[in-house]
Design a protein around this motif. Structure first.
Motif, short mmCIF file in Angstrom:
data_model
loop_
_atom_site.label_atom_id
_atom_site.label_comp_id
_atom_site.label_asym_id
_atom_site.label_seq_id
_atom_site.Cartn_x
_atom_site.Cartn_y
_atom_site.Cartn_z
N LYS A 1 4.08 -2.26 19.31
CA LYS A 1 5.07 -3.24 18.90
C LYS A 1 4.83 -4.53 19.70
CE LYS A 1 9.26 -1.78 18.16
NZ LYS A 1 10.63 -1.32 18.42
N LYS B 1 6.38 -5.30 8.74
CA LYS B 1 7.59 -5.97 9.18
C LYS B 1 8.61 -6.02 8.06
CE LYS B 1 8.82 -10.10 11.86
NZ LYS B 1 8.26 -11.30 12.51
N TRP C 1 4.66 -10.77 19.57
CA TRP C 1 4.59 -11.82 18.57
C TRP C 1 5.10 -11.37 17.21
CZ3 TRP C 1 1.68 -9.59 14.98
CH2 TRP C 1 0.64 -8.74 15.38
N ASN C 2 5.26 -10.05 17.02
CA ASN C 2 5.78 -9.53 15.74
C ASN C 2 7.27 -9.26 15.83
OD1 ASN C 2 5.25 -9.01 13.07
ND2 ASN C 2 4.66 -6.88 13.38
N CYS C 3 7.91 -9.76 16.87
CA CYS C 3 9.35 -9.59 17.06
C CYS C 3 9.95 -10.97 17.31
CB CYS C 3 9.65 -8.67 18.24
SG CYS C 3 8.80 -7.07 18.15
N ASP D 1 -0.24 -4.87 9.99
CA ASP D 1 1.02 -5.35 10.55
C ASP D 1 2.13 -5.09 9.54
OD1 ASP D 1 -0.72 -8.25 11.75
OD2 ASP D 1 -0.44 -6.30 12.70
N MET E 1 2.62 -2.77 14.76
CA MET E 1 1.22 -2.92 14.38
C MET E 1 0.53 -1.56 14.43
SD MET E 1 -1.73 -5.33 16.13
CE MET E 1 -1.90 -4.33 17.62
#
Length: 893
Positions: A42, A18, A45-47, A16, A55
Motif C-alpha cells: 500500500k 483503487k 502515493w496511492n493514498c 494498481d 499495488m
C-alpha cells in the motif's frame, strides 16, 4: 542508456487498484493471495484525496484477487510493468514491456485483444461501484519476449507480400526489409522494374535485391530496445508512424509493416456525397479489392454513375506494364508501380472538399456582403500562408474607420473577430469586418478546405476582391446614422478569461488588480463573487429572474446571509451598503423577468450589473471579454451544505458554455512562494487556529502540486498559459504586452495601474503597486535556508519548468541513513512559539517527518514523480509567457 535487465523487466508485472472518489474511499483485499510470485503493498502515493488503494506485483503470470469497495466511486485497475530506472539518471524510467492477455472483472473480459504496457503507458479498466460491493479480478499476462519469438514464415530469398500481410491487421502502406547482409533499413525503395514479379498468382519481392536508404546494425543486445519500442508502438497505436517488426531465427528484424492509423478503419459516409455529382479522376476507376468494407461502400454508392472495375491479375499485369490507363482506389498501397492511385480515405476527403465548396458557393450567392458570384469549380489550391491578423485587428479597434484586413485566411480567428465585433446597429455606425483579398482565384480554392459558413451567419463580414470593389464598398455598406452605442446584452459576451487555481500567496490578487481597469474586460473586485456556483445553486437556479432577484434581496438563513455578504462585499468593495440596492436594481436591466437563465447567463448579468453600478460604459466596437478569478476554487460553503465538488461541476459548465475561453495561471519562485505561504499561515489566525497546517506549504511544494499540467497534444494547451509573478513585478510593461497578445486584448495604459473597481490603491498585503520587495524577500522569519535546501532537493529536476534556477541545493547525493538524518532535523516553524492553541502538535510533527523522508527516498532512489492522468497519458507543464526583453535586461532566475 544501460543494457536492459531482461530477467527482471520481462518477468514482473504491476497492477494498481483503487476505488476512486473521495478521501474516504477504500478498496480492501478480502482474500490473501500472497505467494512467492505475488506481493501486495500500500504505497503512500496511492493514498490521497481520491481514495486509498494498493499495488500488486507479480512474476507468475496470473493474478487472482477478491476485493471489497468502501464508498461509492470508480473501481480503477491500472495494469503496467515494473518500474525500472536508468542507473545513471534515476529520474528516467526505462520502457519495460509486458503483454496483458486477459483482464476479467467479475467474469467479464475487459480487453478486446492482448495489449502491451509499461510503467508510463498503463492499461486501464474502470467500473462504477457502490459501498460494500465485492468484486473478483483475474489478470493473465506474459513477458513481452514471448511474442517476439521468430516466425518461420519467410522464404530465404523471396518474401510473399500476401503472406506477410496475414500477420498485420489492416494491411501495409509500405514494406520495410533487410538487405542480404542482415542489416535492416528504416525504409526500402521499391522499383517496379527491379523488385516486383508475378509468381504463382502472388506479387513477390526479392529480399536480396532491395535497396535500403538508411542502414542500422543487426538486432543484437544493444539494439533490442528498438525492437521493443516498435512492437509497443503498433500495439498501442501511440505514434503517427506505427510499425510492427518480424524477426528471423537469429533475432534480427527481417521485415516491418507500417500499420494503418486507427482512424483509417472508421466507416466513411459516401451517401451524403451523392447529392451533387463530384469530380472523379479522369480515366478508368479501379478498386484494389472487394474485401474492404469501405471499398464496397464506395462501389455501392457510385457504381450507377461511374464505371468501377475490381482489380484482378489480368488488370494488375496490364497496369504494371502501363498498358492500361486509369486511377486505382486502394485500401492498402501494395502497388508502387501504379502511377495514378488514391487511397479510399483520400478520395473520400477529396469528394468532401467538392461538396463543401458547393455548399459555400450557394451560401455566398445569397450573402449580401459578397459582390461576386463564385465559379462552379475552383482552380487548383494555391499556396496560402495562414498567419495571424489579430494584432492588426486590435490596433484598428479604436480607429474611426471600419476594420479592414488583407489576405486573412485564418478562419478560426476571423470567426472570433466576428463574434467579438458588435453589430453595426448596436454599435451605432458601420462596424463591419472588411476582408480584402488580392487573388479571387486563391480565395475560391480555399473554400474547398475551410468552412466559412459560420462567418457568413454573423452577417458582419464584407468580402472585397479588387481595388474597384474596395473603393465602392469599404466603409459604405451601413445605413446607420452615427449614434451612441446601445447597452451590452448577454448574447454579446462570448469569451471568458479565468485564472487557474494556484496556491495562496502566488500573486493572483496582484494579477486581478492589473486587469481590473482594462476597457475591454468585464471585471469585479479581487476575490469578488468567489462562491458564484453556490449563489447560483441556492438563489438563482430554476427560478425566473424576477423571483431570483427577490430571493437575493431577502436571504432566509444565516448561512445565506453570510454567503451574500462575503461575495457582495468583495464584489462591491468598500461601498457595499450603498451599492448593493443599486446593483440588484441594475441586474434586472439585463434579464427578462419571466425567463429562467442558466449559470453562465447569470454570471454575465452579475458582471454587467456591477459595471453599470460603478458607472463603467463600454463604448468600444468590440464587446468585452469576461474576466473571472474564483479565489477559493472548489472549496464550497459548509454552512449551505454545499460541497467543493458541486462548485467545480457548475463552473465547468459555465466555462464550457462560452465559445471562447482563455486561462491564465500565476506562478511564483518556489522560495518566495514557500516563504510567503509560511509567513501568511502563522500571521493570519482564523477562529483561533491556522488556515491550515504550518506544513501545508512544504507538502504542496514537495509533491509538486503547485504546477499545472496537461497531456502533450491536448487542444486546451493552446488556450492556457502561465505567467511569472516576478516578471510582472520587474518588467510590467514587457510582460503585460505579452499577456495582451495571448489574451487578444488591445494595449491599455490602465494595465500599469493597480485598481479594484477602478478606485482602489492596489495595496496587496502591505505591498503597493509594482514594488519589487516581494520578489527578493526570502521570509527567513518562518523558513530557514536548511528548509529551502531540503525542499529544493525534492524537486531539483522540476525546478526549472518555468525558468527558475536552484538557489540552495547543490546536487549532493545522500544515502538512506543520511537522508533520514537530514529530513529528521526540525523545520524552523517547529521551534517557534506561535500564538495558536493547537501548536506545537507533536503527532503532526512526527507524521510530517515520516512523510517527507519517504518522499525523499522516492525522489533519490526512483526519480521525481511523473504526472499521469486517469487515462494514462503523460502530463507536461503548460507553457509560460516570458516577456520580450531589450538588450541588457535579464529574466529573473
Amino acid at each position: 542508456m544501460k543494457e536492459l535487465n531482461l530477467n527482471k523487466i520481462a518477468h514482473t508485472a504491476r497492477v494498481d487498484i483503487k476505488n476512486v472518489g473521495s478521501e474516504y474511499n477504500l478498496v480492501k483485499l478480502m482474500k490473501q493471495v500472497e505467494t512467492d510470485e505475488i506481493r501486495i503493498t500500500k504505497p503512500w502515493w496511492n493514498c490521497n484525496k481520491n481514495g486509498v488503494g494498493f499495488m500488486v506485483t507479480d512474476e507468475g503470470g496470473i493474478i487472482r484477487l477478491h476485493v471489497r469497495c468502501y464508498g461509492d466511486g470508480m473501481l480503477e485497475i491500472a495494469c503496467r510493468c515494473y518500474d525500472e530506472r536508468d542507473e545513471n539518471d534515476a529520474s528516467k524510467r526505462i520502457p519495460a514491456w509486458v503483454m496483458y492477455n486477459s483482464i476479467l472483472l467479475d467474469g467479464i473480459e475487459q480487453l478486446e485483444s492482448p495489449v502491451c504496457a509499461w510503467h508510463d503507458k498503463a492499461v486501464y479498466c474502470r467500473k462504477p461501484v457502490r459501498d460494500g460491493e465485492e468484486h473478483d479480478i483475474i489478470i493473465v499476462w506474459q513477458p513481452l519476449y514471448h511474442i517476439c519469438n521468430p516466425h518461420n514464415i519467410l522464404p530465404k530469398n523471396e518474401l510473399s507480400i500476401k503472406k506477410l500481410l496475414e500477420f498485420f491487421d489492416g494491411g501495409a502502406e509500405n514494406i520495410y526489409l533487410t538487405d542480404e547482409t542482415g542489416h535492416y533499413a528504416w525504409q526500402s525503395v521499391f522499383r517496379k522494374n527491379n523488385f516486383f514479379m508475378i509468381k504463382n498468382g502472388e506479387l513477390v519481392v526479392k529480399v536480396s535485391e532491395t535497396e535500403p536508404v538508411v542502414f542500422h546494425s543487426p538486432l543484437d543486445t544493444d539494439h533490442r530496445e528498438a525492437l521493443f519500442k516498435a512492437i509497443h508502438q503498433v500495439m498501442q497505436r501511440q505514434s503517427e508512424i506505427e510499425e510492427t517488426p518480424v524477426v528471423n531465427t537469429s533475432g534480427q528484424i527481417v521485415a516491418i509493416a507500417k500499420r494503418q492509423e486507427a482512424q483509417d478503419f472508421q466507416d466513411l459516409d459516401w451517401q451524403g456525397l451523392r447529392e451533387d455529382m463530384p469530380s472523379f479522376p479522369l480515366g478508368g476507376v479501379y478498386v484494389s479489392s472487394k474485401g474492404s468494407k469501405r471499398l464496397r461502400d464506395f462501389i455501392n454508392a457510385f457504381s450507377d454513375r461511374v464505371n468501377i472495375q475490381v482489380l484482378d491479375d489480368v488488370l494488375l499485369k496490364g497496369l504494371l506494364i502501363n498498358n492500361l490507363q486509369g486511377t486505382l482506389v486502394y485500401e492498402a498501397d501494395l502497388y508502387p508501380g501504379f502511377e495514378k492511385k488514391i487511397s479510399v480515405q483520400e478520395l473520400h476527403a477529396s469528394l468532401q472538399a467538392d461538396r463543401l465548396y458547393e455548399l459555400q458557393r450557394q451560401a455566398f450567392a445569397e450573402y449580401k456582403g459578397c459582390f461576386r458570384q463564385l465559379p462552379q469549380w475552383p482552380e487548383e489550391v494555391l499556396e496560402t500562408e495562414i498567419t495571424s491578423h489579430i494584432s492588426s485587428f486590435l490596433t484598428q479597434v479604436d480607429a474611426e474607420m471600419p476594420i479592414i484586413l488583407e489576405n486573412d485566411y485564418n478562419v478560426e480567428e476571423i470567426a472570433w473577430m466576428c463574434s467579438r465585433l458588435r453589430t453595426s446597429e448596436k454599435y451605432g455606425s458601420d462596424n463591419s469586418l472588411y476582408l480584402y483579398y488580392t487573388s479571387f482565384e486563391n480565395f475560391c480554392a480555399r473554400l474547398r478546405i475551410d468552412d466559412w459558413r459560420n462567418i457568413l451567419a454573423t452577417g458582419k463580414a464584407v468580402f472585397l476582391f479588387d481595388e474597384q470593389e474596395k473603393a465602392c464598398h469599404y466603409g459604405k455598406t451601413c445605413d446607420f446614422v452615427h449614434r451612441e452605442p446601445s447597452s451590452l446584452e448577454l448574447s454579446e459576451i462570448t469569451e471568458i478569461i479565468h485564472t487557474i487555481r494556484t496556491p495562496q500567496n502566488s500573486g493572483r490578487d496582484f494579477f486581478s488588480m492589473i486587469l481590473d481597469g482594462h476597457p475591454n474586460l468585464l471585471t469585479i473586485g479581487w476575490q469578488g463573487l468567489q462562491n458564484f456556483a453556490a449563489i447560483y445553486e441556492t438563489f438563482l437556479k430554476d427560478k425566473t429572474s424576477e423571483k431570483a432577484i427577490d430571493r437575493l434581496r431577502q436571504p432566509v438563513t444565516e448561512g445565506e446571509q453570510r454567503t451574500l455578504s462575503a461575495n457582495f462585499y468583495n464584489m462591491l468593495k468598500y461601498k457595499m451598503e450603498e451599492r448593493l440596492p443599486v446593483f440588484l436594481d441594475n441586474l434586472s436591466n439585463f434579464v427578462k423577468p419571466d425567463r429562467k437563465y442558466e449559470a453562465a447567463d447569470w454570471m454575465k448579468a452579475f458582471f454587467l450589473s456591477v459595471s453599470q453600478t460603478l458607472g463603467r460604459n463600454f463604448t468600444s466596437r468590440i464587446s468585452p471579454a469576461l474576466y473571472y478569478d474564483q479565489h477559493n476554487y472548489g472549496q464550497g460553503l459548509p454552512w449551505l451544505n454545499y460541497t467543493g465538488a458541486q462548485d467545480v461541476t457548475v463552473l465547468k459548465k459555465v466555462y464550457a458554455s462560452f465559445p471562447y475561453v482563455r486561462e491564465v495561471g500565476i506562478c511564483r519562485h518556489p522560495i518566495s512562494y514557500i516563504g510567503g505561504a509560511a509567513t501568511f499561515e502563522v500571521s493570519h489566525p482564523y477562529s483561533g487556529s491556522f488556515w491550515s497546517s504550518p506544513f501545508t506549504f512544504a507538502r504542496q511544494f514537495a509533491n509538486n502540486n503547485y504546477k499545472t499540467y496537461l497531456p502533450i497534444g491536448h487542444p486546451q494547451r493552446n488556450t492556457v498559459r502561465m505567467i511569472r509573478f516576478e516578471d510582472l513585478k520587474l518588467y510590467p510593461r514587457e510582460t503585460i504586452t505579452k499577456l495582451c497578445q495571448f489574451l487578444r486584448l488591445p494595449w491599455s495604459d490602465n494595465l500599469l495601474h493597480l485598481t479594484t473597481n477602478l478606485e482602489d490603491s492596489g495595496n496587496v498585503e502591505g505591498t503597493v503597486g509594482f514594488n519589487t520587495r516581494p520578489v527578493y524577500n526570502r521570509h527567513l522569519k518562518h523558513a530557514s535556508i536548511l528548509d529551502y535546501y531540503r525542499l529544493e532537493l525534492l524537486n531539483a529536476n522540476n525546478y526549472t519548468t518555468w525558468g527558475y534556477k536552484l538557489k540552495y541545493y547543490d546536487g549532493e547525493k545522500y544515502s538512506r541513513k543520511e537522508l533520514y538524518e537530514l529530513f529528521g532535523l526540525p523545520f524552523k516553524v517547529e521551534k517557534q512559539e506561535l500564538k495558536f492553541d493547537n501548536w506545537p502538535d507533536e503527532s503532526e510533527i512526527t507524521e510530517f517527518h515520516e512523510w517527507i523522508y519517504q518522499r525523499a527516498l522516492e525522489v533519490t532512489e526512483t526519480g521525481e514523480r511523473q504526472f499521469v492522468d486517469k487515462l494514462g497519458y503523460l502530463l507536461e507543464p503548460v507553457d509560460c509567457l516570458f516577456p520580450d526583453l531589450q538588450e541588457g535586461q535579464e529574466l529573473y532566475e
